[in-house]
Design a protein around this motif. Structure first.
Motif, short mmCIF file in Angstrom:
data_model
loop_
_atom_site.label_atom_id
_atom_site.label_comp_id
_atom_site.label_asym_id
_atom_site.label_seq_id
_atom_site.Cartn_x
_atom_site.Cartn_y
_atom_site.Cartn_z
N UNK A 145 -48.92 -44.77 -56.87
CA UNK A 145 -48.10 -45.42 -57.88
C UNK A 145 -46.65 -45.31 -57.47
N UNK A 146 -45.92 -46.43 -57.55
CA UNK A 146 -44.52 -46.41 -57.12
C UNK A 146 -43.69 -47.35 -57.99
N UNK A 147 -42.42 -47.01 -58.14
CA UNK A 147 -41.48 -47.84 -58.89
C UNK A 147 -40.15 -47.84 -58.16
N UNK A 148 -39.54 -49.01 -58.05
CA UNK A 148 -38.21 -49.17 -57.46
C UNK A 148 -37.33 -49.85 -58.50
N UNK A 149 -36.25 -49.18 -58.88
CA UNK A 149 -35.34 -49.68 -59.92
C UNK A 149 -33.96 -49.84 -59.30
N UNK A 150 -33.52 -51.08 -59.19
CA UNK A 150 -32.19 -51.39 -58.66
C UNK A 150 -31.18 -51.28 -59.80
N UNK A 151 -30.50 -50.14 -59.88
CA UNK A 151 -29.59 -49.88 -60.98
C UNK A 151 -28.44 -50.88 -61.02
N UNK A 152 -27.89 -51.19 -59.84
CA UNK A 152 -26.85 -52.21 -59.71
C UNK A 152 -26.83 -52.63 -58.24
N UNK A 153 -25.78 -53.32 -57.84
CA UNK A 153 -25.72 -53.82 -56.46
C UNK A 153 -25.61 -52.71 -55.43
N UNK A 154 -25.27 -51.50 -55.86
CA UNK A 154 -25.03 -50.40 -54.92
C UNK A 154 -26.00 -49.24 -55.05
N UNK A 155 -26.83 -49.21 -56.08
CA UNK A 155 -27.66 -48.05 -56.34
C UNK A 155 -29.12 -48.45 -56.54
N UNK A 156 -30.00 -47.67 -55.93
CA UNK A 156 -31.44 -47.87 -56.07
C UNK A 156 -32.09 -46.53 -56.36
N UNK A 157 -32.99 -46.52 -57.35
CA UNK A 157 -33.75 -45.34 -57.71
C UNK A 157 -35.22 -45.60 -57.41
N UNK A 158 -35.87 -44.65 -56.72
CA UNK A 158 -37.27 -44.83 -56.31
C UNK A 158 -38.10 -43.65 -56.78
N UNK A 159 -39.32 -43.96 -57.25
CA UNK A 159 -40.27 -42.92 -57.64
C UNK A 159 -41.63 -43.25 -57.05
N UNK A 160 -42.36 -42.21 -56.60
CA UNK A 160 -43.68 -42.45 -56.05
C UNK A 160 -44.58 -41.24 -56.21
N UNK A 161 -45.85 -41.52 -56.53
CA UNK A 161 -46.91 -40.52 -56.47
C UNK A 161 -47.99 -41.07 -55.55
N UNK A 162 -48.41 -40.28 -54.56
CA UNK A 162 -49.40 -40.76 -53.60
C UNK A 162 -50.31 -39.62 -53.18
N UNK A 163 -51.57 -39.97 -52.89
CA UNK A 163 -52.53 -39.01 -52.37
C UNK A 163 -52.99 -39.44 -50.99
N UNK A 164 -53.35 -38.47 -50.15
CA UNK A 164 -53.85 -38.75 -48.82
C UNK A 164 -54.97 -37.78 -48.47
N UNK A 165 -55.65 -38.06 -47.36
CA UNK A 165 -56.75 -37.19 -46.95
C UNK A 165 -56.92 -37.26 -45.44
N UNK A 166 -57.58 -36.25 -44.91
CA UNK A 166 -58.00 -36.22 -43.50
C UNK A 166 -59.40 -35.62 -43.42
N UNK A 167 -60.38 -36.37 -42.91
CA UNK A 167 -61.70 -35.77 -42.71
C UNK A 167 -61.66 -34.83 -41.52
N UNK A 168 -62.55 -33.86 -41.47
CA UNK A 168 -62.64 -33.03 -40.26
C UNK A 168 -62.95 -33.88 -39.03
N UNK A 169 -62.32 -33.58 -37.93
CA UNK A 169 -62.57 -34.30 -36.68
C UNK A 169 -63.92 -33.86 -36.10
N UNK A 170 -64.38 -34.60 -35.10
CA UNK A 170 -65.63 -34.21 -34.42
C UNK A 170 -65.50 -32.80 -33.85
#
Length: 602
Positions: A368-393
């Motif tokens: 989930x992510x949100x990008x809010x352009x406050x004005x022409x000079x400022x940007x606020x970003x928020x993100x929640x993310x999950x990842x994974x790695x399976x065991x290798x051979x």
């Protein structure tokens, strides 16, 4: 322009990214302190969008060693990217885009016998809507001038058997060829990589002979075929098929010196091959300008083709295979992403990926992510993310069945960007929770299992400033704190502080002089390692780049490690037959070296 000669070196300029080495010279990349250890694959590596991580070790050393002249740009995601990219997009994603549209030839030279050349060529037939490009390079070097004072034999009291002090066997040979063909809506590509190197510091930390042997060789062969699909201006897609063969061989890899186990030096030969086949369909639907939906389907199978080894000088009989050669893996994946802009200044993104593994079941990766352009000079970003790695051979082969499972990560990020006419600043605050990370424990047999949960907290600060028309400052600072649940121990291999400072000065319109500083703070060792932390280091690189004449070649001339600073990487804390075999001072890196590159546009 900043002196990076390979993809691996260039990644060290990215905030939160640190570099490391495995004992036989395998390049490693840590993102926010995650990724250290033998056979550690915690970052997804893509080459023109094609997955290059092997199922055996999940690494992609031939890609990390690509010369910078072959690369158009490097795209980096810091933090989990599994919601779109699936397995091994755990601590980050790297996509390397190769050069196609800038025909040129180049030659390279450097210390320790480094020499190489390459060609980038393109042909077009507009009438037939046909395009062909070729990108080829080859490099060789006798070594890196890495001097070793002491190896593990000094730690065990067997220094009389050691070849130290002496140089590490860091000879190398790299070949790469990329061919891309486009005909109307059809496309195809061929990727061939052949990467060979010496045995560096020895697989058991016994310094090998400096005889220029190419003891490790990795080869990648990838064929991609596909077609662009377009039904309307609102609906389009892409269909592609891939066949990928990965080969990882050892040829006379130095293992033990004469007198340690028997009367002769012990060498190992090893052959490994795996094959991956993949089919994928991507669909894009844009019902209107403020709304975009992506759907992806993917099916792949990975089969181990060969896993053999043989030994010379070893006093005991060993089985002919070093891992179960019957291992294979089937994966079915589906991903959906919805991007919506309810307000002109606000963009919301939600994505979910489903992966079904034949050996480790189902994994779900949301974002989930949100990008809010406050004005022409400022940007606020928020993100929640999950990842994974399976065991290798490799990890499956050296673990107890049922005692190892998928490692997962969940990350919260808050970012702020402020731009002004002459400068720009970026700040990212993050927290990551690692659940059941796959770890190597030298005290266990088998050695791989899921370790204790870990929490990471940190910040990344970037700042760029143009000081007039001819001087630019580019800096970043990364701070991270890692703690294992229960013990409070930090993750091994990572540094609490990373910093880059670059000054680029244009004394003349066609010339740039760059001074690049790289600082790496103290690095944490293995929890069982009684030694002090790996000392901090600061390295300076100086690079001059420009074009002596309007139609002449471009010149790049540089000095790496200008002050000849001592830079060391943390060593993997290994053992044999119950005896700890550390590299007393860690893995050394090259001292001051010069290099030269000339490129002529065609």
């Amino acid at each position: 322009a900043r002196g990076a000669r390979t993809l691996w070196q260039a990644l060290g300029l990215v905030p939160g990214i640190s570099l490391a080495l495995e004992m036989t010279g395998e390049r490693q990349v840590l993102s926010r302190g995650v990724g250290y250890g033998y056979a550690a694959g915690n970052i997804k590596v893509l080459l023109d969008g094609v997955t290059m991580n092997s199922a055996m070790l999940a690494t992609a050393n031939p890609v990390l060693n690509l010369p910078i002249e072959q690369i158009e740009r490097i795209e980096v995601i810091r933090g989990p990217g599994s919601s779109l990219h699936g397995e091994f997009a755990y601590a980050g994603v790297i996509n390397v885009v190769t050069r196609r549209a800038s025909p040129q030839v180049f030659v390279r030279a450097g210390e320790e016998g480094e020499a190489g050349a390459g060609l980038i060529w393109q042909w077009r037939d507009a009438a037939r809507d046909l395009e062909l490009s070729l990108n080829a390079a080859g490099l060789e070097r006798d070594g890196e001038g890495v001097w070793v004072e002491r190896d593990a034999l000094f730690a065990t009291g067997d220094e009389a058997l050691s070849l130290a002090p002496g140089p590490a066997n860091s000879a190398a040979r790299q070949r790469s060829l990329f061919v891309d063909l486009r005909w109307g809506e059809w496309f195809g590509s061929l990727k061939l990589l052949d990467d060979a190197g010496g045995d560096y510091f020895g697989i058991n930390h016994f310094l090998p002979p400096d005889d220029g042997r190419l003891a490790t060789r990795q080869r990648e062969r990838v064929i991609e075929l596909g077609r662009e699909l377009r039904w309307s201006e609102h609906l389009w897609g892409r269909l592609r098929l891939e066949a990928h063969e990965h080969q990882h061989d050892r040829q006379r890899l130095y293992v033990f010196p004469a007198g340690y186990l028997g009367d002769a030096d012990v060498f190992m030969d090893r052959d490994y091959r795996e094959q991956r086949t993949l089919g994928a369909l991507d669909l894009h639907w844009r019902p209107h300008e403020a709304h975009a939906v992506f759907l992806g389907l993917e099916a792949s199978r990975i089969v181990m083709d060969t896993a053999r080894w043989s030994w010379s000088g070893f006093p005991y009989e060993l089985p002919p295979t070093w891992i179960d050669p019957r291992l294979d893996r089937q994966i079915f994946s589906a991903v959906v992403q919805d991007q919506y802009r309810p307000l002109e200044a606000l963009t919301l993104t939600a994505s979910l990926r489903y992966d079904n593994y034949s050996d480790f079941g189902v994994q779900l990766s949301p974002r989930l992510a949100a990008v809010w352009r406050l004005d022409a000079h400022q940007v606020l970003k928020f993100q929640y993310a999950q990842g994974f790695r399976p065991p290798t051979f490799y990890e499956v082969g050296y673990s107890t069945p049922g005692d190892i499972d998928v490692g997962e990560i969940a990350t919260w990020e808050l970012g702020y960007i402020l731009t002004r006419p002459s400068w720009e600043g970026r700040l990212i605050l993050f927290q990551s929770d690692l659940d059941d990370p796959v770890l190597f424990d030298k005290n266990k047999d088998p050695a791989f299992s899921n370790g204790p949960d870990v929490r990471l907290r940190g910040l990344e600060l970037e700042y760029q400033h143009r000081l007039g028309s001819r001087l630019k400052l580019d800096a970043n600072l990364s701070l991270v704190e890692s703690r294992q649940r229960g013990s409070g121990e930090a993750l091994p291999g990572g540094a609490d502080v990373l910093g880059n400072l670059g000054l680029l000065w244009r004394p003349l319109n066609d010339w740039t002089l760059a001074l690049q500083m790289r600082h790496v703070g103290e690095r944490t060792r293995d929890p069982d390692d009684p030694r002090e932390r790996v000392p901090a280091s600061t390295q300076f690189d100086l690079t001059l780049s420009g074009q002596p004449s309007a139609r002449g070649p471009s010149l790049f001339l540089g000095v790496k490690n200008l002050t000849d600073a001592e830079v060391r990487y943390p060593d993997q804390f290994t053992s044999y037959d119950g005896v700890n075999l550390p590299y007393p001072d860690g893995y050394p890196s090259p001292g001051r070296q010069w290099w030269l590159s000339l490129a002529l546009d065609l």
